[in-house]
Design an enzyme around this catalytic site. Structure first.
Site, PDB file in Angstrom:
ATOM      1  CD  GLU A 107      -2.879  -1.086   2.412  1.00 13.61           C
ATOM      2  OE1 GLU A 107      -2.776  -0.158   3.224  1.00 13.61           O
ATOM      3  OE2 GLU A 107      -3.743  -1.957   2.507  1.00 13.61           O
ATOM      4  CD  GLU A 133      -3.248  -6.183   4.352  1.00 11.76           C
ATOM      5  OE1 GLU A 133      -4.066  -5.397   4.888  1.00 11.76           O
ATOM      6  OE2 GLU A 133      -2.029  -5.971   4.298  1.00 11.76           O
TER       7      GLU A 133
HETATM    8  C1  FCB Z   1      -4.052  -2.447   5.898  1.00  7.39           C
HETATM    9  C2  FCB Z   1      -2.641  -2.785   6.331  1.00  7.39           C
HETATM   10  C3  FCB Z   1      -2.578  -3.870   7.377  1.00  7.39           C
HETATM   11  C4  FCB Z   1      -3.663  -3.709   8.418  1.00  7.39           C
HETATM   12  C5  FCB Z   1      -5.015  -3.546   7.762  1.00  7.39           C
HETATM   13  C6  FCB Z   1      -6.160  -3.424   8.719  1.00  7.39           C
HETATM   14  O1  FCB Z   1      -4.080  -1.174   5.314  1.00  7.39           O
HETATM   15  O2  FCB Z   1      -1.897  -3.210   5.219  1.00  7.39           O
HETATM   16  O3  FCB Z   1      -1.300  -3.887   7.937  1.00  7.39           O
HETATM   17  O4  FCB Z   1      -3.362  -2.678   9.257  1.00  7.39           O
HETATM   18  O5  FCB Z   1      -4.989  -2.400   6.922  1.00  7.39           O
END
Ligand code: FCB
Length: 456
Positions: free
Chosen positions: A166, A357
């Site tokens: 990110e 994620e």
């Molecule tokens: C994302 C991050 C991860 C975690 C989630 C909730 O942006 O990559 O590390 O904090 O959010």
């Protein structure tokens, strides 16, 4: 979709990151990271907690691998700590630090779990920050050197590499809004940081491929489809701006070799750039950034509802009632995942995608009979997996899904107040307690799909 099955080689996984789970901040030669420093400043972390007090994965990694085994996952996304491998940011790598990841990778391989290794999940060595951090172009070479060191040691056993997690968050939250490390509030520095993150992605990719020719190298971006708060022209225009600054600012250079013109103009209008030809973008940079990706990782949590704020600038507004929000204040909005995946395929072509994620923070009750009941997290994961399946049914080349996260952990500026784990963690003792979502995910992985999902 009752009989829907995911592609045979689909990877089911879970994800974590070094700074959020390891602890052991000063053990075995690890250097200070920008998050250690940032979290030590009162007010920067909601509950005043320190990342060092997190899950003790550095000591308990072996039992955590047993948990991955128990879940039956085929992939584990973790990150190497930059400050453990390169304590001062340059020079010889810390061999003892690399030993830790060496043991972890061997244990994963022995358990038939594919390691997905992220190099930068936000924990830059503080020493590099002091030499200018991401706004400095020299950091690109330092990052490539770090990538080379990790690859020399692990490239024979790690196939999947993520350069950065990110970049938008690092650049904007860390350098413009000051809510993440290093805590700067300087929009111009943020743009330089963003460019150097992208450039260093290109350099690190070259460093990895020259050492591990079979490596699959990608980068992870955050996606959040933007929807207008109303049908007004101003809100629709704000959506375009948001999309340019949040998504296309990163995806266009990576996949098209150029920054989006409308977003360049927006930055000029806001006074963040002198002209649409920023001096920090040097000749040849965009070719290096556009190095072919083997895949793109996307992190999805929610959509963003956007309204026109002062001077027409985009402003995220709350559109959902309280019960549809997670503890992060993020709306539960599964269709946004299908939308984001289809949009990337439609606009950028048939690149293999991974959901690197996806997950939710809710308040969990105390354990009862050795289990934590978390039906809202189960529902969240289930609905999002159905949304992912829907995207596959519509032709998106989605190759895997990683739930965030294996464990409750240090949630950045929220400290220990937000819990995303499939396993709860007692931060005082390090004890892990399975949640119902862990049982559910295990059953789903075994079944190979969410059965009885919605129609496509
Ligand atoms: C994302 C991050 C991860 C975690 C989630 C909730 O942006 O990559 O590390 O904090 O959010």
């Amino acid at each position: 979709m009752a009989n829907f099955h995911l592609p045979k080689d689909f990877i089911w996984g879970v994800a974590t990151s070094a700074q959020q789970i390891e602890g052991a901040a000063d053990r075995d030669g690890r250097g200070e990271s920008i998050w250690d420093r940032f979290a030590a400043v009162p007010g920067n972390v909601e509950d005043g907690s320190r990342p060092d007090a997190t899950c003790r994965h550095y000591d308990l990694w072996h039992e955590d691998v047993q948990r991955l085994r128990w879940l039956g996952v085929g992939g584990y996304r973790f990150s190497t700590s930059w400050s453990r491998v390169m304590p001062t940011g340059s020079g010889a790598p810390n061999v003892t630090g690399l030993d830790f990841y060496d043991r972890l990778v061997d244990a994963l391989r022995a358990a038939d779990i594919e390691p997905f290794l992220t190099l930068n999940h936000w924990d830059m060595p503080q020493a590099l920050q002091e030499r200018g951090g991401w706004p400095s172009r020299d950091t690109c070479a330092a990052f490539a050197q770090y990538a080379a060191a990790v690859c020399e040691r692990l490239g024979d056993r790690v196939r999947y590499w993520v350069t950065h997690n990110e970049p938008w968050c690092v650049a904007t939250l860390g350098h413009a809004e000051g809510v993440h490390a290093p805590g700067l509030r300087d929009p111009r520095a943020a743009l330089q940081a963003g460019h150097h993150l992208l450039l260093s992605h290109g350099l690190a990719t070259e460093a990895i491929r020259s050492r591990a020719p079979d490596a699959q190298v990608g980068i992870v971006t955050i996606v959040s489809p933007a929807h207008p708060a109303s049908t007004s022209e101003a809100d629709r225009d704000a959506v375009q701006q948001f999309d340019g600054l949040f998504h296309r600012w990163y995806l266009d250079p990576l996949l098209r070799g150029r920054y989006p013109e409308d977003a360049l103009r927006d930055h000029v209008r806001r006074g963040h750039l002198e002209s649409v030809d920023p001096p920090f973008v040097r000749s040849g940079d965009l070719d290096r950034i556009r190095v072919p990706l083997d895949y793109l990782g996307v992190n999805y949590y929610s959509r963003t509802v956007v309204a026109a704020g002062p001077e027409g600038h985009p402003r995220a507004v709350r559109a959902a009632p309280r019960e549809e929000l997670t503890e992060m204040g993020w709306e539960v909005y599964p269709p946004g995942l299908t939308e984001a995946l289809e949009r990337i395929t439609c606009d950028y072509g048939d690149l293999p995608l991974y959901i690197t994620e996806n997950g939710a923070a809710f308040v969990d009750p105390a354990a009862s009979a050795g289990r934590i009941s978390d039906p809202r997290r189960v529902a969240y994961l289930r609905e999002h997996l159905i949304a992912a399946q829907r995207a596959i049914a519509r032709g998106v080349p989605l190759r895997g899904y990683f739930a965030w996260s294996l464990l409750d952990n240090f949630e950045w500026s929220h400290g220990f107040t937000k819990r995303f784990g499939l396993f709860g963690v007692d931060f005082a003792t390090g004890e892990r307690i399975p949640k119902e979502s862990a049982d559910w995910y295990r059953d789903t992985v075994a079944a190979g799909a969410v059965v009885n999902g919605a129609e496509t």
